[in-house]
Design a protein around this motif. Structure first.
Motif, short mmCIF file in Angstrom:
data_model
loop_
_atom_site.label_atom_id
_atom_site.label_comp_id
_atom_site.label_asym_id
_atom_site.label_seq_id
_atom_site.Cartn_x
_atom_site.Cartn_y
_atom_site.Cartn_z
N SER A 86 0.32 -1.30 0.41
CA SER A 86 0.25 -0.39 0.06
C SER A 86 1.13 1.26 0.59
N LEU A 87 0.11 1.68 -0.94
CA LEU A 87 0.85 3.82 -0.79
C LEU A 87 0.89 3.91 0.64
N ALA A 88 1.48 5.78 0.66
CA ALA A 88 1.29 6.30 2.00
C ALA A 88 0.31 7.12 2.35
N ASP A 89 -0.57 7.10 1.64
CA ASP A 89 -1.48 7.29 1.56
C ASP A 89 -3.09 6.41 1.46
N GLY A 90 -2.51 5.61 1.71
CA GLY A 90 -3.40 4.48 1.95
C GLY A 90 -4.33 3.99 0.74
N ARG A 91 -4.09 3.58 -0.46
CA ARG A 91 -4.60 3.62 -1.78
C ARG A 91 -3.48 1.92 -2.43
N SER A 120 -8.37 2.84 -5.71
CA SER A 120 -8.61 3.65 -4.77
C SER A 120 -10.05 2.78 -5.10
N ASP A 243 7.88 15.85 -6.68
CA ASP A 243 8.38 16.02 -4.55
C ASP A 243 9.53 14.82 -4.60
N SER A 245 9.94 12.90 -2.33
CA SER A 245 9.69 12.05 -1.35
C SER A 245 8.59 11.09 -2.21
N GLN A 246 8.50 11.19 -3.48
CA GLN A 246 7.73 9.80 -4.81
C GLN A 246 8.51 9.22 -5.43
#
Length: 249
Positions: A86-91, A120, A243, A245-246
């Motif tokens: 899962s990604l940091a945004d929850g997806r 999602s 960014d 971080s991506q």
């Protein structure tokens, strides 16, 4: 030869367009369950019917048409679907891979593609999807021509990066030609074959330094390598981000 080159490009772009639509299907249960159901449908004897049973009605028409066009170009394929982290945004993410081979006119065709997707869900349906990485390789040759793709999945806006397609075996006295061209999202969806200008290559592959656009988004490349033993066609989608971080490690 020109028809072979254009057909090769059409095949890899067909795969890119078709795979980009695959996440828009009905999904119930955990991510692992979705992956298993999708893999079973893609490898079913009647793949169109199996996929239709999984898809939301408003998504079915586009995907099925792309799937039919892709299947005509490469009917013998094997699909693998695995749940990703899962990604940091929850997806949630899913990793798709397809491979196949066929024989025609004395040539052996080998096709491989893979894609990483984020999605999602809402009410048991996948409501959104994003392609995180995507690449396809089609080889039409009289004998195997293994290659390595040294191309990043993500790059920073405005940065320069390398697009390298390297032959894994020494060239010897063989001559190699190739070319690289940017492909628009519209060309990918329409499965249009761009005209690639070929030039002599040295050093055992295609080595290019390119620049990312100054706005985030996808950047897709198509490459051709022409070897005395056959043709290698590559499609690679690079995600341009603003960014650090991506960036993919």
């Amino acid at each position: 030869m020109l028809l072979l080159l254009r057909a090769s490009l059409a095949t890899v772009l067909s795969a890119a367009a078709m795979m980009s639509a695959l996440p828009a299907i009905a999904a119930r249960g955990a991510n692992a369950t979705l992956s298993a159901r999708l893999q079973q449908a893609l490898n079913a004897e009647d793949r169109v019917q199996a996929l239709s049973a999984l898809m939301a009605p408003d998504q079915a028409e586009t995907l099925i048409e792309r799937f039919r066009r892709f299947s005509k170009r490469f009917p013998e394929t094997r699909w693998a679907v695995r749940p990703g982290q899962s990604l940091a945004d929850g997806r949630s993410t899913v990793n798709l891979a397809v491979s196949g081979t066929r024989q025609q006119d004395g040539l052996s065709y080998s096709f491989k593609a893979k894609q990483r997707l984020a999605f999602s869900t809402d009410g048991g349906l996948i409501t959104g999807q994003e392609v995180l990485s995507d690449q396809s390789v089609l080889t039409s040759a009289s004998k195997p021509l293994p290659i390595s793709l040294l191309i990043p999945d993500t790059v920073l806006t405005g940065s320069r990066y390398d697009v390298d397609v390297v032959l894994d075996q020494p060239l010897g006295k063989a001559l190699l030609a190739g070319g690289l061209i940017a492909v628009t999202p519209q060309q990918v969806l329409a499965q249009q074959s761009p005209d690639v200008q070929l030039e002599p290559l040295g050093g055992g592959g295609l080595f290019k330094s390119v620049q990312a656009p100054f706005q985030p988004g996808p950047q897709t490349w198509a490459a051709l390598l022409v070897h005395p033993d056959g043709v290698i066609t590559v499609s690679k989608r690079v995600q341009v981000v603003d960014d650090r971080s991506q960036l993919t490690p």
